[in-house]
Design a protein around this motif. Sequence first.
Motif, PDB file in Angstrom:
ATOM      1  N   GLU A  10       0.830  -1.198   0.000  1.00 26.76           N
ATOM      2  CA  GLU A  10       0.000   0.000   0.000  1.00 26.76           C
ATOM      3  C   GLU A  10       0.867   1.252   0.000  1.00 26.76           C
ATOM      4  N   ALA A  11       0.491   2.218  -0.816  1.00 27.52           N
ATOM      5  CA  ALA A  11       1.180   3.512  -0.850  1.00 27.52           C
ATOM      6  C   ALA A  11       0.149   4.579  -1.199  1.00 27.52           C
ATOM      7  N   ASP A  12       0.169   5.649  -0.447  1.00 25.15           N
ATOM      8  CA  ASP A  12      -0.782   6.753  -0.663  1.00 25.15           C
ATOM      9  C   ASP A  12      -2.227   6.260  -0.692  1.00 25.15           C
ATOM     10  N   GLY A  13      -2.533   5.302   0.177  1.00 30.25           N
ATOM     11  CA  GLY A  13      -3.917   4.850   0.324  1.00 30.25           C
ATOM     12  C   GLY A  13      -4.421   3.917  -0.756  1.00 30.25           C
ATOM     13  N   GLU A  14      -3.522   3.391  -1.594  1.00 27.54           N
ATOM     14  CA  GLU A  14      -3.953   2.465  -2.636  1.00 27.54           C
ATOM     15  C   GLU A  14      -2.960   1.319  -2.753  1.00 27.54           C
ATOM     16  N   ILE A  15      -3.369   0.254  -3.434  1.00 25.01           N
ATOM     17  CA  ILE A  15      -2.463  -0.867  -3.659  1.00 25.01           C
ATOM     18  C   ILE A  15      -1.571  -0.529  -4.842  1.00 25.01           C
ATOM     19  N   ALA A  16      -0.287  -0.403  -4.555  1.00 27.85           N
ATOM     20  CA  ALA A  16       0.675  -0.055  -5.598  1.00 27.85           C
ATOM     21  C   ALA A  16       1.190  -1.280  -6.335  1.00 27.85           C
ATOM     22  N   ALA A  17       1.245  -2.409  -5.626  1.00 26.40           N
ATOM     23  CA  ALA A  17       1.788  -3.633  -6.225  1.00 26.40           C
ATOM     24  C   ALA A  17       1.405  -4.811  -5.354  1.00 26.40           C
ATOM     25  N   TRP A  18       1.583  -6.010  -5.894  1.00 23.33           N
ATOM     26  CA  TRP A  18       1.359  -7.214  -5.095  1.00 23.33           C
ATOM     27  C   TRP A  18       2.356  -8.289  -5.495  1.00 23.33           C
ATOM     28  N   ILE A  19       2.567  -9.208  -4.570  1.00 25.04           N
ATOM     29  CA  ILE A  19       3.485 -10.328  -4.794  1.00 25.04           C
ATOM     30  C   ILE A  19       2.870 -11.584  -4.198  1.00 25.04           C
ATOM     31  N   SER A  20       3.092 -12.713  -4.839  1.00 30.88           N
ATOM     32  CA  SER A  20       2.538 -13.965  -4.319  1.00 30.88           C
ATOM     33  C   SER A  20       3.510 -15.106  -4.523  1.00 30.88           C
ATOM     34  N   LEU A  21       3.390 -16.100  -3.644  1.00 29.78           N
ATOM     35  CA  LEU A  21       4.074 -17.372  -3.827  1.00 29.78           C
ATOM     36  C   LEU A  21       3.027 -18.429  -4.128  1.00 29.78           C
ATOM     37  N   SER A  22       3.300 -19.259  -5.115  1.00 31.48           N
ATOM     38  CA  SER A  22       2.377 -20.330  -5.491  1.00 31.48           C
ATOM     39  C   SER A  22       3.149 -21.638  -5.590  1.00 31.48           C
ATOM     40  N   ASP A  23       2.425 -22.746  -5.497  1.00 30.06           N
ATOM     41  CA  ASP A  23       3.063 -24.051  -5.655  1.00 30.06           C
ATOM     42  C   ASP A  23       3.693 -24.143  -7.038  1.00 30.06           C
ATOM     43  N   PHE A  24       4.900 -24.648  -7.068  1.00 27.25           N
ATOM     44  CA  PHE A  24       5.579 -24.852  -8.343  1.00 27.25           C
ATOM     45  C   PHE A  24       4.953 -26.019  -9.103  1.00 27.25           C
ATOM     46  N   TYR A  25       4.636 -27.069  -8.380  1.00 26.78           N
ATOM     47  CA  TYR A  25       4.083 -28.263  -9.005  1.00 26.78           C
ATOM     48  C   TYR A  25       3.268 -28.985  -7.945  1.00 26.78           C
ATOM     49  N   GLY A  26       2.121 -29.479  -8.322  1.00 28.71           N
ATOM     50  CA  GLY A  26       1.184 -30.009  -7.339  1.00 28.71           C
ATOM     51  C   GLY A  26       1.506 -31.380  -6.794  1.00 28.71           C
ATOM     52  N   ARG A  27       2.720 -31.559  -6.270  1.00 27.21           N
ATOM     53  CA  ARG A  27       3.103 -32.814  -5.634  1.00 27.21           C
ATOM     54  C   ARG A  27       3.802 -32.476  -4.323  1.00 27.21           C
ATOM     55  N   PRO A  28       3.583 -33.280  -3.285  1.00 28.38           N
ATOM     56  CA  PRO A  28       4.142 -32.950  -1.959  1.00 28.38           C
ATOM     57  C   PRO A  28       5.653 -32.763  -1.946  1.00 28.38           C
ATOM     58  N   ALA A  29       6.391 -33.518  -2.760  1.00 21.94           N
ATOM     59  CA  ALA A  29       7.849 -33.435  -2.727  1.00 21.94           C
ATOM     60  C   ALA A  29       8.375 -32.068  -3.155  1.00 21.94           C
ATOM     61  N   TYR A  30       7.540 -31.300  -3.881  1.00 20.86           N
ATOM     62  CA  TYR A  30       7.967 -29.989  -4.351  1.00 20.86           C
ATOM     63  C   TYR A  30       7.591 -28.858  -3.376  1.00 20.86           C
ATOM     64  N   GLN A  31       7.102 -29.197  -2.195  1.00 20.57           N
ATOM     65  CA  GLN A  31       6.643 -28.177  -1.257  1.00 20.57           C
ATOM     66  C   GLN A  31       7.708 -27.119  -0.927  1.00 20.57           C
ATOM     67  N   PRO A  32       9.007 -27.458  -0.829  1.00 18.76           N
ATOM     68  CA  PRO A  32      10.002 -26.421  -0.522  1.00 18.76           C
ATOM     69  C   PRO A  32      10.280 -25.458  -1.677  1.00 18.76           C
ATOM     70  N   THR A  33       9.684 -25.701  -2.830  1.00 15.36           N
ATOM     71  CA  THR A  33       9.904 -24.855  -3.998  1.00 15.36           C
ATOM     72  C   THR A  33       8.640 -24.081  -4.320  1.00 15.36           C
ATOM     73  N   ALA A  34       8.788 -22.784  -4.593  1.00 19.37           N
ATOM     74  CA  ALA A  34       7.627 -21.941  -4.879  1.00 19.37           C
ATOM     75  C   ALA A  34       7.898 -21.048  -6.082  1.00 19.37           C
ATOM     76  N   GLU A  35       6.832 -20.693  -6.755  1.00 21.63           N
ATOM     77  CA  GLU A  35       6.907 -19.738  -7.859  1.00 21.63           C
ATOM     78  C   GLU A  35       6.508 -18.366  -7.337  1.00 21.63           C
ATOM     79  N   VAL A  36       7.292 -17.351  -7.664  1.00 23.25           N
ATOM     80  CA  VAL A  36       6.991 -15.994  -7.219  1.00 23.25           C
ATOM     81  C   VAL A  36       6.450 -15.180  -8.388  1.00 23.25           C
ATOM     82  N   SER A  37       5.411 -14.396  -8.106  1.00 31.37           N
ATOM     83  CA  SER A  37       4.814 -13.512  -9.115  1.00 31.37           C
ATOM     84  C   SER A  37       4.723 -12.107  -8.546  1.00 31.37           C
ATOM     85  N   ILE A  38       5.068 -11.108  -9.335  1.00 35.38           N
ATOM     86  CA  ILE A  38       5.012  -9.709  -8.913  1.00 35.38           C
ATOM     87  C   ILE A  38       4.312  -8.892  -9.993  1.00 35.38           C
ATOM     88  N   TYR A  39       3.355  -8.091  -9.577  1.00 39.88           N
ATOM     89  CA  TYR A  39       2.682  -7.182 -10.506  1.00 39.88           C
ATOM     90  C   TYR A  39       2.603  -5.799  -9.872  1.00 39.88           C
TER      91      TYR A  39
END
Length: 346
Positions: A61-90
């Motif tokens: 948040e900056a100046d009362g609005e959302i300036a940007a966002w970031i997220s982590l998502s599962d890289f691959y839908g299997r339990p063994a990949y849990q320590p790995t994540a995909e990052v997205s920034i907009y």
Amino acid sequence: MIQHGLIRNATEEDLQEILDIYNACIGNGIITADTVPVTVEEKLPWFKAHHPDSRPLWVLEADGEIAAWISLSDFYGRPAYQPTAEVSIYVSEKWRGKGAGKHLLGKMLEACPKLGVETLLGFIFSENKASLKLFASFGFETWGHLKEVAVLDGRMHDLIITGKKISRILKGLRSYKVMKIELWSDFSSADSYLAFVRLGEALEQFGHRESIQLEFRSFVKNPEKEVHIEESHKLLHFAKQHGKQTFIAKALFETYARQPSPGTGDLLHAAQMAGLNKGKAEKAIVTDVYMEHIKKDQAEADLLSADFAPFMVINRKYAISGARPVDFIVQSMHEAWREETYVAAI
């Protein structure tokens, strides 16, 4: 430049503003692979798949609005990949070039150890030079180059896979400690519930809660003896895969406290209370996908000479059997904390 904007977990009420930023990038042709704007209804499952403890979705948040966002998502839908994540920034068009993306990515890298993330990946179109430069500035390396895998505006685009091992801490990020606490329990015994409650109280008293990695383990000698025991522990591991293990543990302990032998319906209700999809939870308990994880937990408990539940281990150095007093747990946590060395920034 944005340096001190408020970073917080996104709420459902933020979703429209998050999508406004995202949808504004669609016509750009080098930022996202979506070709038409997405709606709140379409992205609600995506929003609910995030969890602050493992797969966060943050807004800046900056100046009362959302300036940007970031997220982590599962890289691959299997339990063994849990320590790995995909990052997205907009970043909102208004705030581009003002350090919003850099601020968010730096904070997310700081948080990765306590989120249990060991490897971070970014998927970036080769023409998106600004994003590639940003990731490279934090030490991300090119781990893959997929040629002409996307069609946007009638043109083929290459996709760059950029990655970073979190153990390679970047300059400027603070040193940190991480302490792991594992609790083996059977859910059904009174002592297991008491240990869970007392651990919660101990964590409240402990001064470094943000540095604790909490993991719940299965203590089940003969899971086939009682159906509800087997189903409960399948849900525990299913929830771990979706970053909601703490929530399902709480829901299951409370369910067993009310009803010593809950039925499948009761357990599915607990899953819903933990924020899990009921249909997927039902599928998890009727298959044997998670039996391997249950047996692995029990095998580890046997190696640690745990004869009964509950059984708690701190940093694989301190073992606590039974439902010990809160003060004892807190003291053990502090002793383990003092022994734990900082992971220094380089």
